[in-house]
Design a protein around this motif. Structure first.
Motif, PDB file in Angstrom:
ATOM      1  N   UNK A 185      10.590 -14.345   8.271  1.00 43.41           N
ATOM      2  CA  UNK A 185      10.878 -14.472   9.628  1.00 43.41           C
ATOM      3  C   UNK A 185       9.497 -14.864  10.182  1.00 43.41           C
ATOM      4  N   UNK A 186       8.415 -14.787   9.886  1.00 44.08           N
ATOM      5  CA  UNK A 186       7.124 -14.702  10.632  1.00 44.08           C
ATOM      6  C   UNK A 186       6.906 -13.673  11.404  1.00 44.08           C
ATOM      7  N   UNK A 187       7.347 -12.422  10.867  1.00 43.89           N
ATOM      8  CA  UNK A 187       7.349 -11.256  11.896  1.00 43.89           C
ATOM      9  C   UNK A 187       6.085 -10.297  11.144  1.00 43.89           C
ATOM     10  N   UNK A 188       5.357 -10.020  12.326  1.00 45.03           N
ATOM     11  CA  UNK A 188       4.560  -8.978  12.094  1.00 45.03           C
ATOM     12  C   UNK A 188       4.987  -7.504  12.485  1.00 45.03           C
ATOM     13  N   UNK A 189       5.180  -7.068  11.500  1.00 46.70           N
ATOM     14  CA  UNK A 189       5.967  -5.511  11.410  1.00 46.70           C
ATOM     15  C   UNK A 189       5.459  -4.516  12.320  1.00 46.70           C
ATOM     16  N   UNK A 190       6.013  -3.949  13.389  1.00 50.58           N
ATOM     17  CA  UNK A 190       5.311  -2.746  13.822  1.00 50.58           C
ATOM     18  C   UNK A 190       5.376  -1.650  12.719  1.00 50.58           C
ATOM     19  N   UNK A 191       6.193  -1.590  11.617  1.00 56.82           N
ATOM     20  CA  UNK A 191       6.436  -0.643  10.869  1.00 56.82           C
ATOM     21  C   UNK A 191       7.666   0.125  11.056  1.00 56.82           C
ATOM     22  N   UNK A 192       8.326  -0.111  12.229  1.00 51.62           N
ATOM     23  CA  UNK A 192       9.464   0.927  12.608  1.00 51.62           C
ATOM     24  C   UNK A 192      10.578   0.715  11.599  1.00 51.62           C
ATOM     25  N   UNK A 193      10.687  -0.601  11.261  1.00 49.41           N
ATOM     26  CA  UNK A 193      11.661  -1.068  10.067  1.00 49.41           C
ATOM     27  C   UNK A 193      11.656  -0.103   8.915  1.00 49.41           C
ATOM     28  N   UNK A 194      10.470   0.617   8.615  1.00 46.23           N
ATOM     29  CA  UNK A 194      10.458   1.182   7.324  1.00 46.23           C
ATOM     30  C   UNK A 194      10.054   2.656   7.325  1.00 46.23           C
ATOM     31  N   UNK A 195      10.247   3.323   8.641  1.00 44.96           N
ATOM     32  CA  UNK A 195      10.058   4.418   8.807  1.00 44.96           C
ATOM     33  C   UNK A 195      11.005   5.407   8.002  1.00 44.96           C
ATOM     34  N   UNK A 196      12.056   4.981   7.860  1.00 45.82           N
ATOM     35  CA  UNK A 196      13.010   5.721   7.062  1.00 45.82           C
ATOM     36  C   UNK A 196      12.797   6.193   5.474  1.00 45.82           C
ATOM     37  N   UNK A 197      12.535   4.867   4.821  1.00 44.18           N
ATOM     38  CA  UNK A 197      12.663   4.584   3.568  1.00 44.18           C
ATOM     39  C   UNK A 197      11.266   4.981   3.022  1.00 44.18           C
ATOM     40  N   UNK A 198      10.072   4.361   3.570  1.00 42.28           N
ATOM     41  CA  UNK A 198       8.959   4.448   3.247  1.00 42.28           C
ATOM     42  C   UNK A 198       7.793   4.611   4.250  1.00 42.28           C
ATOM     43  N   UNK A 199       7.514   5.516   4.689  1.00 41.20           N
ATOM     44  CA  UNK A 199       6.906   5.888   5.802  1.00 41.20           C
ATOM     45  C   UNK A 199       5.268   5.613   5.611  1.00 41.20           C
ATOM     46  N   UNK A 200       4.833   5.344   4.357  1.00 39.21           N
ATOM     47  CA  UNK A 200       3.435   4.959   3.995  1.00 39.21           C
ATOM     48  C   UNK A 200       3.478   3.567   4.278  1.00 39.21           C
ATOM     49  N   UNK A 201       4.325   2.881   3.697  1.00 37.52           N
ATOM     50  CA  UNK A 201       4.438   1.334   4.182  1.00 37.52           C
ATOM     51  C   UNK A 201       4.444   1.055   5.627  1.00 37.52           C
ATOM     52  N   UNK A 202       5.267   1.799   6.418  1.00 37.36           N
ATOM     53  CA  UNK A 202       5.384   1.776   7.765  1.00 37.36           C
ATOM     54  C   UNK A 202       4.160   1.900   8.476  1.00 37.36           C
ATOM     55  N   UNK A 203       3.218   2.945   8.081  1.00 38.92           N
ATOM     56  CA  UNK A 203       1.879   3.176   8.690  1.00 38.92           C
ATOM     57  C   UNK A 203       0.991   1.875   8.302  1.00 38.92           C
ATOM     58  N   UNK A 204       1.081   1.635   6.889  1.00 38.63           N
ATOM     59  CA  UNK A 204       0.250   0.184   6.835  1.00 38.63           C
ATOM     60  C   UNK A 204       0.659  -0.672   7.623  1.00 38.63           C
ATOM     61  N   UNK A 205       1.817  -0.972   7.861  1.00 36.50           N
ATOM     62  CA  UNK A 205       2.252  -2.001   8.561  1.00 36.50           C
ATOM     63  C   UNK A 205       1.651  -2.264  10.108  1.00 36.50           C
ATOM     64  N   UNK A 206       1.811  -0.850  10.665  1.00 38.35           N
ATOM     65  CA  UNK A 206       1.151  -0.564  12.034  1.00 38.35           C
ATOM     66  C   UNK A 206      -0.270  -1.029  11.883  1.00 38.35           C
ATOM     67  N   UNK A 207      -0.928  -0.392  11.000  1.00 36.57           N
ATOM     68  CA  UNK A 207      -2.486  -0.568  11.001  1.00 36.57           C
ATOM     69  C   UNK A 207      -2.906  -2.094  10.849  1.00 36.57           C
ATOM     70  N   UNK A 208      -2.243  -2.774   9.941  1.00 38.03           N
ATOM     71  CA  UNK A 208      -2.588  -4.160   9.477  1.00 38.03           C
ATOM     72  C   UNK A 208      -2.075  -4.951  10.787  1.00 38.03           C
ATOM     73  N   UNK A 209      -0.889  -4.684  11.488  1.00 37.54           N
ATOM     74  CA  UNK A 209      -0.561  -5.371  12.370  1.00 37.54           C
ATOM     75  C   UNK A 209      -1.654  -5.395  13.492  1.00 37.54           C
ATOM     76  N   UNK A 210      -2.246  -4.362  13.749  1.00 37.47           N
ATOM     77  CA  UNK A 210      -3.250  -4.062  14.844  1.00 37.47           C
ATOM     78  C   UNK A 210      -4.558  -4.915  14.529  1.00 37.47           C
TER      79      UNK A 210
END
Lengths: 512, 445
Positions: free
Chosen positions: A45-70
């Motif tokens: 997609x060319x999407x820089x995930x905020x992490x919100x997509x993964x909050x249910x399944x994988x909170x750790x991956x979600x957090x990583x996405x947020x930090x890396x995105x920033x």
């Protein structure tokens, strides 16, 4: 040929590793069997995930996405468009998931803001009137071509080497240690042994195939995901469906287009990855729940990539972690082989950092990672991949001072000339496909029918094409675009296809 | 307030592409009074050549030297092809009559030894065709007799490179040289278009300079090839004048999107049809067609504020394929737009097209279309004639692939000829209709 580290795979991860190593002063060579971003990095997609997509399944991956995105927004701004994103639920979606969403975001420390349905529709007028809930998140978009090209350019400016169309065919071992990789150039047939201290397998979906050559094994699941590109940009922000991950629930704007996807189809082999007509129908049907106009809009291309998912027993498809896998292979008796696979485009930098930490440790190099605090220099080579860039430049110039070869995407003669000299500077032969990879040529509504021919004529005039190789060039280029257009042909697209064939076959007889 | 007029005619032709134009020209020649309506027309893209049959994608032949033998070989493999419903004599009669029509609008074309000819395209490929417009004859002759050709391209005209043509013509053992000239008055232009240059040469004062610039670069050659830009209305006059100035034969190379050769045909055909009495409504689209109690076809034409009701005894459907909007698709089904006639269908959307765009055998979707009886009357789903007085002609027909066969004009002309012949054999036809609501129709006897 000799180096400290041989990297196998020229996607976001491989090019990211090359840059990370070169910033640590470690010498490396990257080999890629095809071209930069030929795999999943060039087909998402060319999407820089905020992490919100993964909050249910994988909170750790979600957090990583947020930090890396920033980090990427700050240190690679040329590759990112900070669009923001919205999650929306429509009538019939799981209400428990909607109710739990805020607390799940909080748990993962992913920023969000609940907004009213009216505000959501005011922000994105194309949204369905059947929305029942909406949240704002910090999604952004990223140009994966520019990202990989900038990474490898930066690495090369620090001494790294890049060999494209160079496929590893075997590893030459010596007492459990890999001594060299045998690499065959698919264009010239030339065989080369590259010796290195460490070998990094960053080949994405091909990770198991490469690992097996080294005597290791990775259980992988190949999950094909298909996406569709619309002919114009429909949304300003990333639009996500607020539900458990399913088909076609993300619509990402990218320059002058929007991209809707994906599917998740298990496949057995990686030889011919094409989107099918059924997938196209499914994507459009599902996507229309969020944005009804997806039913009637014109599409210009479909494409598919393969998610490299590392498999553990009892899991399948979407339930496998999207988190990355880093393997040192020590327990398989290998002391200088590393595999990095899985993961997401958003976390490519972190994956590269973790991989390079392990390499540095093995090489006894104490220099720490710098990619989270060093600006990624914009490269000259990457600048034409930006959608809409060429038309802006052309419009800014005072009246037409040169010829537009591609009228759909406004690519001019001088842009093509610049790209050709870049390709030549890299010691490669300029082909239409290469030019297409580095520009928007062929990505507009004409599907390359007219522009491929005009670019070919121009390249003959410039002496770049000679003999009768122009026709095979056009055939290859059109067939590459065709791969992505064929499954999309439903109704209106038939008109364009009729014209394209009348021109290329009826008049020119290129089929013969 | 809107006015509503009513016209009665013996024949309504739907479509203004090659097939519709051929049908109208044949009909008016037989004293049939004709109303013709059409929307977009593929003819603006035409090369100016009349193809008959160049290849058989379903068989092994990708080039026929003799199109008539080609038709035999094609029908052996594909007996349901539209050519299977017309005798060779009729095909020939239709082609000859249409060539006469072309001459009448001063776009003469010819054929040599009844064989296929080959004309140079901007890709440097050779297009197989049957009749070549006079403006391309010297080129076809140069290809046949391996003459020394000078290909002239124009600075700022994209998609037309003499170098590209020269390099690709080498494999056909054709020796050509190239030269680039600047277009008078547009020396510093970067976006030239063929239609604009054709206007300039015809109307503006740049012609002499244009001729002298070509003359300067034409040394030691037999013949000169130019992009097709030599005027729209008096192309033959311009070309002969140019030949006289330079002293060397000049031929045109057809370009595309839109092509001057196609524009010429469109402008002159439509004008000529109007002159000969066809009631022509171009750029109109009819949405619906019904039958009245007297068995006439009834439809409404909207032009500006006017609404015209047309009652037609016969209809020739020449609405084309997807580009002409004669065919469309919905939910994976291909449909016919006006009468909802049955259309032969590929198995599923997945089988419409081949994975290889240039696949030798062609795409299945191109062979779908309207099935007819031997008089080109469409069949209903039970295989019976849909309507005694309805005919379908041209590219909408099933079991042909004109783009691969290089048979577009031939199918258009042969099927139109056959359908019009059937209409003209009907009892009431041939004499002036007495029912034509006071409107007069001239016959082009």
């Amino acid at each position: 040929m000799e180096t400290d580290v041989l990297i196998i795979g020229g996607g976001a991860t491989g090019t990211g590793i090359a840059r990370d190593l070169s910033l640590r002063g470690i010498d490396c060579i990257l080999v890629e069997q095809n071209d930069i971003n030929a795999g999943a990095t060039g087909a998402n997609h060319g999407l820089l995930h905020s992490g919100a997509r993964y909050v249910a399944k994988d909170p750790e991956a979600a957090r990583e996405c947020h930090e890396e995105g920033e980090i990427l927004k700050k240190y690679a701004p040329q590759c990112v468009e900070d669009t923001g994103g919205i999650f929306i639920a429509v009538k019939g979606d799981d209400e428990k998931y909607i109710a739990d969403f805020p607390s799940m975001c909080e748990r993962a420390r992913v920023p969000f803001r609940e907004i009213s349905v009216d505000e959501a529709i005011e922000k994105e007028s194309m949204l369905s009137k059947n929305i029942i809930a909406a949240f704002e998140v910090q999604d952004a978009t990223i140009d994966p071509f520019r990202l990989s090209i900038d990474n490898i350019s930066d690495a090369r400016s620090r001494g790294a080497k890049l060999l494209r169309f160079s496929k590893v065919t075997e590893f030459i071992k010596d007492n459990g240690k890999i001594k060299a990789a045998r690499v065959v150039n698919s264009k010239t047939g030339e065989v080369l042994d590259i010796e290195a201290s460490q070998f990094v397998n960053a080949s994405g979906a091909w990770a198991d195939i490469v690992a097996q050559m080294a005597g290791a094994k990775i259980s992988m699941l190949y999950s094909k995901g298909s996406l569709l590109v619309t002919s114009s940009r429909m949304n300003q922000r990333v639009i996500n469906r607020l539900r458990q991950a399913g088909d076609a629930d993300i619509l990402v704007p990218g320059g002058t287009v929007s991209i809707i996807g994906t599917t998740s189809v298990e496949i057995d082999n990686l030889d011919d990855i094409r989107p099918t007509a059924e997938e196209v129908d499914q994507i459009i049907k599902e996507g229309a729940f969020m944005v009804p106009e997806l039913e009637t809009t014109r599409y210009i291309r479909a494409y598919a990539g393969v998610r490299p998912l590392v498999w553990a027993k009892g899991q399948g498809g979407r339930s496998i972690s999207r988190n990355y896998t880093l393997l040192g292979h020590e327990d398989e008796g290998l002391e200088n082989f590393i595999t990095i696979t899985g993961g997401k485009l958003t976390t490519y930098r972190l994956m590269a950092e973790k991989t390079c930490d392990l390499i540095a440790q093995r090489l006894k190099n104490n220099t720490p990672c710098k990619t989270h605090e060093t600006i990624l220099n914009p490269s000259h080579e990457g600048e034409w991949t930006e959608p809409g860039r060429s038309s802006r430049d052309w419009l800014k110039s005072e009246g037409p001072k040169e010829t537009l070869l591609c009228e759909c995407e406004m690519v001019t003669t001088s842009m093509v000339d610049n790209i050709v000299s870049d390709i030549k500077a890299e010691g490669k032969i300029p082909t239409l496909k290469e030019i297409g990879l580095r520009s928007r040529v062929g990505k507009g509504p004409c599907q390359g029918a007219f522009c491929s021919f005009r670019v070919t004529s121009h390249l003959y005039n410039q002496g770049v094409f000679t003999g009768d190789n122009g026709m095979p060039e056009i055939r290859d280029f059109i067939n590459e675009r065709w791969k992505g257009f064929r499954p999309l042909i439903r109704d209106k697209e038939l008109v364009q296809t009729d014209l394209q064939e009348a021109f290329l076959c009826g008049l020119f007889g290129i089929e013969n | 307030m809107e006015k509503k007029n009513s016209i009665h005619c013996q024949l309504a032709v739907i479509g203004t592409g090659m097939a519709g134009i051929a049908a109208s020209s044949f009909a008016v020649h037989r004293g049939i009074d004709v109303v013709q309506v059409g929307d977009t027309s593929e003819i603006s893209f035409a090369s100016g050549c009349l193809d008959l049959l160049g290849a058989n994608p379903q068989g092994s032949r990708n080039f026929f030297d003799n199109p008539w033998e080609g038709i035999d070989s094609l029908l052996n493999i594909n007996p349901a092809h539209p050519y299977g419903s017309v005798s060779k004599d009729s095909i020939r009669a239709g082609m000859n009559e249409f060539m006469g029509f072309l001459s009448s609008v001063n776009l003469p074309c010819s054929n040599i030894h009844d064989k296929n000819q080959r004309v140079i395209t901007p890709a440097g490929t050779l297009k197989t065709t049957y009749c070549v417009p006079r403006s391309m004859e010297a080129g076809a002759d140069a290809v046949r007799n391996k003459k020394r050709i000078l290909l002239v391209d124009i600075k700022g005209l994209k998609g037309f490179s003499s170098t590209q043509m020269i390099e690709n013509l080498k494999k056909h053992d054709i020796k050509a040289e190239g030269a680039t000239i600047e277009f008078p008055g547009k020396e510093n232009f970067y976006e030239l278009n063929c239609e604009r240059m054709a206007w300039d040469l015809e109307m503006g004062g740049g012609f002499d300079l244009f001729a002298s610039r070509i003359k300067e670069v034409a040394k030691d050659i037999d013949v000169i090839g130019l992009p097709a830009i030599l005027g729209i209305y008096d192309s033959e006059g311009l070309r002969t004048r140019l030949e006289k100035e330079i002293g060397i034969p000049v031929f045109e190379i057809p370009t595309f999107s839109p092509s001057v050769t196609g524009l010429r045909m469109k402008e002159k055909f439509l004008e000529r049809l109007k002159e000969t009495g066809v009631k022509l409504y171009s750029s109109t689209k009819i949405k619906n067609i019904e039958k009245d109690k007297d068995s006439n076809f009834v439809f409404i034409i909207e032009t500006g504020l006017q609404k015209i009701q047309v009652k037609a005894e016969n209809v020739i459907l020449a609405s084309g394929r997807f580009f002409g909007r004669g065919l469309g698709a919905k939910n994976g089904e291909i449909y016919e737009s006006l009468f909802q006639l049955p259309v032969t269908q590929p198995e599923s959307r997945n089988s419409w097209y081949e994975d290889d765009f240039f696949s030798k055998k062609g795409h299945e979707i191109n062979r779908c279309g309207i099935k007819t009886d031997s008089f080109f009357r469409p069949l209903n789903k039970d295989g019976e004639v849909f309507d005694e007085n309805l005919y379908a002609v041209g590219s909408i027909l099933a079991n042909q692939d004109w783009k691969r066969e290089k048979s577009g004009s031939g199918i258009a002309i042969a099927s139109s000829y056959s359908a019009v012949s059937a209409v003209s054999r009907k009892g009431s036809i041939g004499k002036k209709s007495s029912k034509s609501d006071g409107t007069t129709s001239k016959s082009a006897a």
